[in-house]
Design an enzyme around this catalytic site. Structure first.
Site, PDB file in Angstrom:
ATOM      1  N   ASP A 163       0.871  -1.170   0.000  1.00 22.57           N
ATOM      2  CA  ASP A 163       0.000   0.000   0.000  1.00 22.57           C
ATOM      3  C   ASP A 163       0.913   1.227   0.000  1.00 22.57           C
ATOM      4  OD1 ASP A 163      -2.292   1.702   0.465  1.00 22.57           O
ATOM      5  OD2 ASP A 163      -1.584   1.832   2.528  1.00 22.57           O
ATOM      6  N   ASP A 172      -1.842  -1.071   5.971  1.00 21.27           N
ATOM      7  CA  ASP A 172      -2.088  -0.593   7.331  1.00 21.27           C
ATOM      8  C   ASP A 172      -3.531  -0.161   7.575  1.00 21.27           C
ATOM      9  OD1 ASP A 172      -2.043   1.647   5.714  1.00 21.27           O
ATOM     10  OD2 ASP A 172      -1.111   2.928   7.224  1.00 21.27           O
ATOM     11  N   ASP A 204      -7.103  -2.059   3.237  1.00 23.75           N
ATOM     12  CA  ASP A 204      -6.095  -3.068   2.881  1.00 23.75           C
ATOM     13  C   ASP A 204      -6.450  -4.452   3.415  1.00 23.75           C
ATOM     14  OD1 ASP A 204      -4.402  -1.130   1.676  1.00 23.75           O
ATOM     15  OD2 ASP A 204      -3.659  -0.562   3.660  1.00 23.75           O
TER      16      ASP A 204
END
Length: 627
Positions: free
Chosen positions: A320, A517, A521
């Protein structure tokens, strides 16, 4: 405590067994005719615990194990009056068992240290302003506490005072203290370094971050790796085969090779010892426990040995962007309003963003501080569209804040050129619209983490495909990806898009990793072969991930990969070494070149060496040599 008692007991029984072995040997050499009784007494004392464990395992789990083979070998040695060989076998087997217990204990000391510092008592502020010490388990959400200087924070909550200085090394491993401000999160098990402060409880004792860490490490150390599980199943089958072969090796030489009965039976007992897979069974578990403990010291929490082992076969890794590859703390670099009522737009923007903890929202609030006069604060209903933005209905008009597509903001040609310029420089541009009409846009810049480029470069050097997945626009995403030299980038991803990519990637390349995080996600983390969550991320991401980085340091992914490769190397060494030793000992036995004492030494010595080799994984890995 029970584990410590077990180690102490096995240590004493091993020492007593060894003492009786030496004593009996000396007395036998001096003609003492009752020395066999001393040997038998030593075998009972030294072998009782493991024999009992072997019998119970067989009965309860219906699974044979090497403990039974060793007990049978010792009894068999006694039946042909090789008492010294019997007690030597028992002593060395007991010694190796004690060493394995000590290895396991050493590997688990990290979780024991965490448990020891977990607070048990909290000072609660009562309704009348007085305080009372109560067990942490009795605290409820909303309770207010006072934490004195030097005390451990008893439970998760948020700060009620203006500031505090906290040592979070127990959770993050970070040596530098953290300066907290009013309403900042506090974590149980961390230490108040400054003046006493008040806090409010936000989680029950079972749901605190500290309790979660303990649970994760404990579960990991009780979840075997794939290799360990295979060896465990192999042990059961192998022991059955040995129990069939040993009688054949006794009777066939006796009837067809003209061996004497004593020689045939003796060789059968030697085979029972040397063919036992003790070293083979110990090839994986002690090493895996040591590696998990090594990671825990660095703030890397593996939820099971299976995930640590799988890392060594890694083919692709996806990250990410915001908060993972970047610092997650962007700041506003540009603002432009397309309305005459600029103040109203700012007030509505702040009111909408104030309810979000997203880094971009926090940057907006930092740039436009919350003011008490704002008429929209806490007076509007706000809806969140995950990965796209937020919206609110005000005076029958729909206000949206987020991506350009979400806000449906149609920008003029000149303004679009300005937006393109900002995005080409790596800025994220967010928009605010009223009834799909643009009211303004803002450029925010989030810089990559210092260790991000090193991490990407390491995996590229290892031939592992790197990908960045982000909900940000194409231009911003490609600017960051170019700076970090990422192989592939997917921009404007919704949670479903990330998940779809991860699933297809896993099908095409094999073992893959997703690092993230946030809530958006979580689906991708759950669908990857291995999901890695940053410790400062959301509870949802941490819950579904397989590995948690408490320090949120990307280099710890590199560390984990190196640790996994080292684990695989050591387990492979152990398995090959064990098989070679077993083959040599079995061959030597049929050629009559070894006796029972040498067989015992070779067999148990190899087990001890395998365990000690696994302990090498407790040593930290030096990352500098890889960059």
């Amino acid at each position: 405590m029970n584990n410590l008692k077990k180690i102490q007991t096995s240590t004493w029984t091993t020492l007593i067994c060894g003492l009786l072995m030496v004593t009996g040997f000396i007395l036998e050499k001096n003609g003492f005719q009752y020395s066999p009784l001393i040997f038998i007494g030593g075998m009972i004392i030294g072998g009782y615990s493991q024999t009992k464990e072997g019998i119970l395992t067989t009965i309860e789990e219906r699974r044979l194990n090497v403990d039974l083979l060793m007990a049978l070998a010792a009894i068999g040695a006694c039946t042909i009056q090789y008492y010294f060989e019997g007690i030597m076998l028992t002593f060395i087997f007991s010694l190796s068992g004690t060493l394995e217990d000590m290895t396991t204990s050493q590997s688990k000391k990290e979780i024991e240290a965490l448990i020891n510092i977990q607070p048990e008592i909290a000072t609660k502020i009562l309704n009348d302003g007085t305080t009372k010490s109560i067990p942490v388990g009795q605290l409820e959400i909303g309770d207010q506490l006072i934490v004195a200087k030097g005390e451990n924070i008893p439970i998760d909550g948020f700060l009620l005072d203006d500031y505090a200085t906290i040592d979070e090394a127990n959770i993050t491993g970070e040596a530098l203290p953290i300066e907290k401000q009013k309403k900042d999160d506090l974590f149980g098990g961390t230490i108040n370094l400054n003046h006493a402060f008040k806090m409010e409880v936000t989680k029950t004792n079972e749901d605190t971050l500290f309790s979660k860490i303990i649970r994760l490490v404990n579960e990991a150390q009780n979840t075997p790796s794939k290799t360990a599980s295979f060896l465990d199943r192999f042990e059961n089958i192998y022991v059955k085969i040995i129990l069939v072969i040993v009688p054949l090796t006794i009777f066939i030489p006796y009837f067809f090779l003209s061996w004497t009965w004593d020689e045939s039976f003796y060789r059968g007992m030697v085979l029972l010892v040397v063919a036992s897979p003790c070293a083979l069974v110990a090839s994986a578990t002690p090493a895996t426990l040591a590696a998990i403990s090594n990671g825990a010291k660095k703030g890397i929490l593996f939820k099971g040995g299976i995930y640590l082992e799988a890392l060594s076969d890694l083919k692709a890794i996806s990250f990410d962007k915001t908060g993972t590859l970047t610092n997650g703390t962007p700041h506003v670099t540009h603002s432009h309003f397309l309305t005459t009522d600029e103040q109203q737009t700012i007030d509505i923007l702040v009111a909408i963003e104030a309810v979000s903890r997203h880094p971009l929202a926090l940057a907006i609030i930092d740039h436009y501080p919350i003011e008490a006069r704002n008429p929209y604060l806490n007076n509007i209903s706000i809806e969140e569209n995950a990965g796209a933005g937020m919206q609110a209905t005000i005076d029958h008009s729909i206000w949206k804040v987020g991506k350009q597509k979400f806000t449906c903001a149609v920008i003029g040609l000149e303004e679009q050129k300005m937006i393109d310029t900002l995005q080409n420089k790596g800025n994220t541009v967010i928009f605010i619209s009223k009834d799909n009409q643009p009211m303004g846009y803002f450029g925010l810049l989030d810089t990559p983490k210092e260790e991000a480029k090193k991490t990407i470069q390491y995996f590229k050097n290892m031939g592992i495909q790197t990908t960045m997945l982000t909900g940000d626009n194409h231009k911003t995403a490609h600017a960051i990806a170019h700076e970090l030299d990422v192989d592939q980038v997917l921009a404007e991803c919704l949670p479903a898009t990330k998940t779809e990519f991860i699933v297809k990637q896993k099908e095409s390349v094999g073992t893959n990793i997703m690092v993230g995080d946030g809530i958006n996600d979580a689906p991708a983390l759950a669908n990857a072969t291995i999901g890695i969550a940053m410790g400062q991320g959301t509870d949802v991401a941490i819950d579904v991930a397989d590995i948690v980085l408490m320090k949120s340091n990307l280099l710890h992914i590199v560390y984990s990969h190196l640790l996994s490769k080292k684990l695989k190397k050591i387990i492979t060494q152990n398995i090959i070494f064990s098989l070679i030793v077993i083959t040599l000992l079995i061959t030597s036995n049929f050629l009559k070149v070894i006796n029972l004492p040498l067989g015992v030494i070779g067999h148990e010595g190899s087990t001890i060496l395998v365990i000690l080799n696994g302990l090498r994984l407790l040593r930290p890995i030096k990352l500098k040599s890889y960059f």
